[in-house]
Design an enzyme around this catalytic site. Structure first.
Site, PDB file in Angstrom:
ATOM      1  CB  THR A 138      -1.325  -0.237   1.762  1.00  0.00           C
ATOM      2  OG1 THR A 138       0.049  -0.186   2.154  1.00  0.00           O
ATOM      3  CG2 THR A 138      -1.841  -0.587   1.537  1.00  0.00           C
ATOM      4  CB  SER A 140       1.602   4.576   4.417  1.00  0.00           C
ATOM      5  OG  SER A 140       2.616   3.991   4.844  1.00  0.00           O
ATOM      6  CG  HIS A 145       3.415   9.658   3.695  1.00  0.00           C
ATOM      7  ND1 HIS A 145       2.394   9.583   2.996  1.00  0.00           N
ATOM      8  CD2 HIS A 145       3.573   8.440   4.082  1.00  0.00           C
ATOM      9  CE1 HIS A 145       2.668   8.697   1.708  1.00  0.00           C
ATOM     10  NE2 HIS A 145       3.606   7.208   2.984  1.00  0.00           N
ATOM     11  CG  HIS A 191      11.211  -6.836  -1.566  1.00  0.00           C
ATOM     12  ND1 HIS A 191      11.139  -7.717  -1.016  1.00  0.00           N
ATOM     13  CD2 HIS A 191      10.103  -6.159  -1.404  1.00  0.00           C
ATOM     14  CE1 HIS A 191       9.722  -7.804  -0.834  1.00  0.00           C
ATOM     15  NE2 HIS A 191       9.090  -6.959  -1.011  1.00  0.00           N
ATOM     16  CG  ASP A 222      16.393  -8.129   1.483  1.00  0.00           C
ATOM     17  OD1 ASP A 222      15.734  -7.228   2.889  1.00  0.00           O
ATOM     18  OD2 ASP A 222      15.970  -9.358   1.553  1.00  0.00           O
ATOM     19  CB  THR A 297       8.963 -10.270   4.468  1.00  0.00           C
ATOM     20  OG1 THR A 297       8.862 -12.097   4.060  1.00  0.00           O
ATOM     21  CG2 THR A 297       7.844  -9.824   3.481  1.00  0.00           C
ATOM     22  CD  GLN A 302       5.575  -7.276  -0.715  1.00  0.00           C
ATOM     23  OE1 GLN A 302       6.878  -7.277   0.503  1.00  0.00           O
ATOM     24  NE2 GLN A 302       4.985  -6.251  -1.308  1.00  0.00           N
TER      25      GLN A 302
HETATM   26  N1  SAH Z   1       6.371   3.841   2.043  1.00  0.00           N
HETATM   27  C1  SAH Z   1       5.626   3.621   1.039  1.00  0.00           C
HETATM   28  C2  SAH Z   1       4.855   2.458   2.013  1.00  0.00           C
HETATM   29  C3  SAH Z   1       4.767   1.212   0.692  1.00  0.00           C
HETATM   30  S1  SAH Z   1       4.428  -0.411   1.885  1.00  0.00           S
HETATM   31  C4  SAH Z   1       4.470   4.480   0.533  1.00  0.00           C
HETATM   32  O1  SAH Z   1       3.757   5.377   0.848  1.00  0.00           O
HETATM   33  O2  SAH Z   1       4.178   4.017  -0.224  1.00  0.00           O
HETATM   34  C5  SAH Z   1       5.724  -1.070   1.832  1.00  0.00           C
HETATM   35  C6  SAH Z   1       6.973  -1.574   1.096  1.00  0.00           C
HETATM   36  O3  SAH Z   1       7.420  -2.153   2.049  1.00  0.00           O
HETATM   37  C7  SAH Z   1       6.368  -2.443  -0.310  1.00  0.00           C
HETATM   38  O4  SAH Z   1       6.272  -1.542  -1.623  1.00  0.00           O
HETATM   39  C8  SAH Z   1       6.933  -3.848   0.102  1.00  0.00           C
HETATM   40  O5  SAH Z   1       7.023  -4.308  -1.422  1.00  0.00           O
HETATM   41  C9  SAH Z   1       8.450  -3.345   0.669  1.00  0.00           C
HETATM   42  N2  SAH Z   1       9.047  -4.415   1.166  1.00  0.00           N
HETATM   43  C10 SAH Z   1       8.651  -4.849   2.294  1.00  0.00           C
HETATM   44  N3  SAH Z   1       9.658  -5.727   2.451  1.00  0.00           N
HETATM   45  C11 SAH Z   1      10.774  -5.047   1.945  1.00  0.00           C
HETATM   46  C12 SAH Z   1      12.008  -5.556   1.940  1.00  0.00           C
HETATM   47  N4  SAH Z   1      12.677  -6.478   2.262  1.00  0.00           N
HETATM   48  N5  SAH Z   1      13.202  -4.443   0.878  1.00  0.00           N
HETATM   49  C13 SAH Z   1      12.716  -3.889   0.455  1.00  0.00           C
HETATM   50  N6  SAH Z   1      11.114  -3.674   0.320  1.00  0.00           N
HETATM   51  C14 SAH Z   1      10.128  -3.837   1.248  1.00  0.00           C
END
Ligand code: SAH
Length: 311
Positions: A138, A140, A145, A191, A222, A297, A302
């Site tokens: 999502t 957020s 934010h 990721h 990652d 994760t 995911q």
């Molecule tokens: N701050 C972003 C939050 C997106 S939701 C916004 O407001 O748009 C969280 C994000 O973390 C997702 O896009 C998900 O793909 C990413 N994520 C989860 N695990 C991750 C990992 N190990 N490394 C990089 N990104 C990751």
């Protein structure tokens, strides 16, 4: 006083006032008049500019300074900040300010000038709720934010470095750059390949130059391992909830820096932690708000039960 001829030509001239020059006293005026093809632009002093836009050629119109007028004295403004906002974004940040979630002008401006409409694929961009960006992720909620920017504001200064782990839509990665007055390096790491591309696409809508100049660096990878090459970071934000705090992130935090990270699994309570590293390198952990985030994760986990259109 005037003869008929003069009155007639005055009346006639009213019809020929160039349509792009709107003179309005307030945002309220603007909203009430509800013009469809003009956009409001604010500079950092919150002066109002009106820009007539042509949907098919938005970017050029927006860069064309001759289309900009200053509303308070009607002079053509020759130097403009390339920052766009619109009445809906203003209403959103005004509400967050009213609720005392946005507490500072710095955060107010950073959000106002980072239009959520550019980052949110749904029609609900200006609602204060998270929205799906697909791939079990999502964007957020705006209040999250705002909290993040408020807690990190003293760590986001011109010349600084920020890391946004799980950058997703790219919203915060750009907002971090704004907080550093576009004079720092904001690194976003994501990721999921498609979301990495989404972040790039969203940021480049109006800020390709920040990417070209290396002020925004988006990476696919990652985020639990951070990004060593540009470390140390004055602030690190994690946008997904971790089972445990990744050691690499604490390591890549600069002395005097702050890491903000939600911690907790999907079936348990999650809390945002603020992790501060002092100038001697000592680390202090502070438990903050109860929250609900998607997991930090592996890519495989995911996407395990995901097929496009879900969520
Ligand atoms: N701050 C972003 C939050 C997106 S939701 C916004 O407001 O748009 C969280 C994000 O973390 C997702 O896009 C998900 O793909 C990413 N994520 C989860 N695990 C991750 C990992 N190990 N490394 C990089 N990104 C990751």
């Amino acid at each position: 006083m005037f003869n008929k001829k003069v009155l007639f030509s005055m009346a006639l001239s009213l019809f020929f006032i160039p349509k792009k020059n709107y003179c309005l006293n307030s945002i309220k005026d603007f909203n009430e008049k509800n013009h469809s093809n003009i956009e409001i632009i604010y500079d950092l002093q919150d002066k109002i500019y009106i820009n007539k836009i042509n949907e098919s050629n938005r970017e050029n119109e927006y860069k064309n300074k001759d289309n900009i007028i200053k509303t308070n004295n009607n002079q053509i403004e020759t130097k403009m900040k390339k920052i766009i906002s619109n009445p809906k974004m203003k209403t959103l940040v005004d509400n967050l300010k009213f609720e005392n979630i946005i507490k500072s002008e710095k955060v107010y401006n950073a959000m106002l000038f980072t239009d959520r409409g550019d980052f949110c694929p749904s029609n609900w961009a200006y609602y204060d709720s998270p929205q799906s960006i697909d791939y079990n992720a999502t964007i957020s909620a705006p209040h999250m934010h705002a909290y993040a920017l408020e807690y990190l504001k003293d760590y986001l200064k011109p010349g600084g470095r920020a890391l946004d782990v799980g950058s997703g839509s790219g919203y915060l990665t750009l907002a971090f750059s704004r907080m550093m007055e576009d004079k720092g390096i904001s690194v976003g790491i994501e990721h999921i390949h498609e979301l990495y591309e989404l972040g790039l696409k969203n940021i480049s809508k109006h800020n390709q130059e920040l990417i070209d100049e290396g002020k925004i660096v988006l990476l696919e990878g990652d985020g639990r391992y951070g990004y060593k090459d540009l470390a140390p970071y004055d602030c690190i934000h994690v946008g997904a909830s971790a089972d445990k705090i990744p050691e690499d992130l604490v390591e890549q935090l600069a002395k005097g820096g702050r890491l903000m990270i939600p911690v907790g699994g999907q079936m348990e309570a999650q809390y945002v932690y603020l992790i501060d590293k002092d100038l001697e390198g000592n680390v202090v952990y502070n438990k903050l708000l109860p929250v609900r985030y998607v997991p930090l994760t592996s890519k495989e986990k995911q996407l395990k039960y995901y097929s496009k259109g879900d969520f």
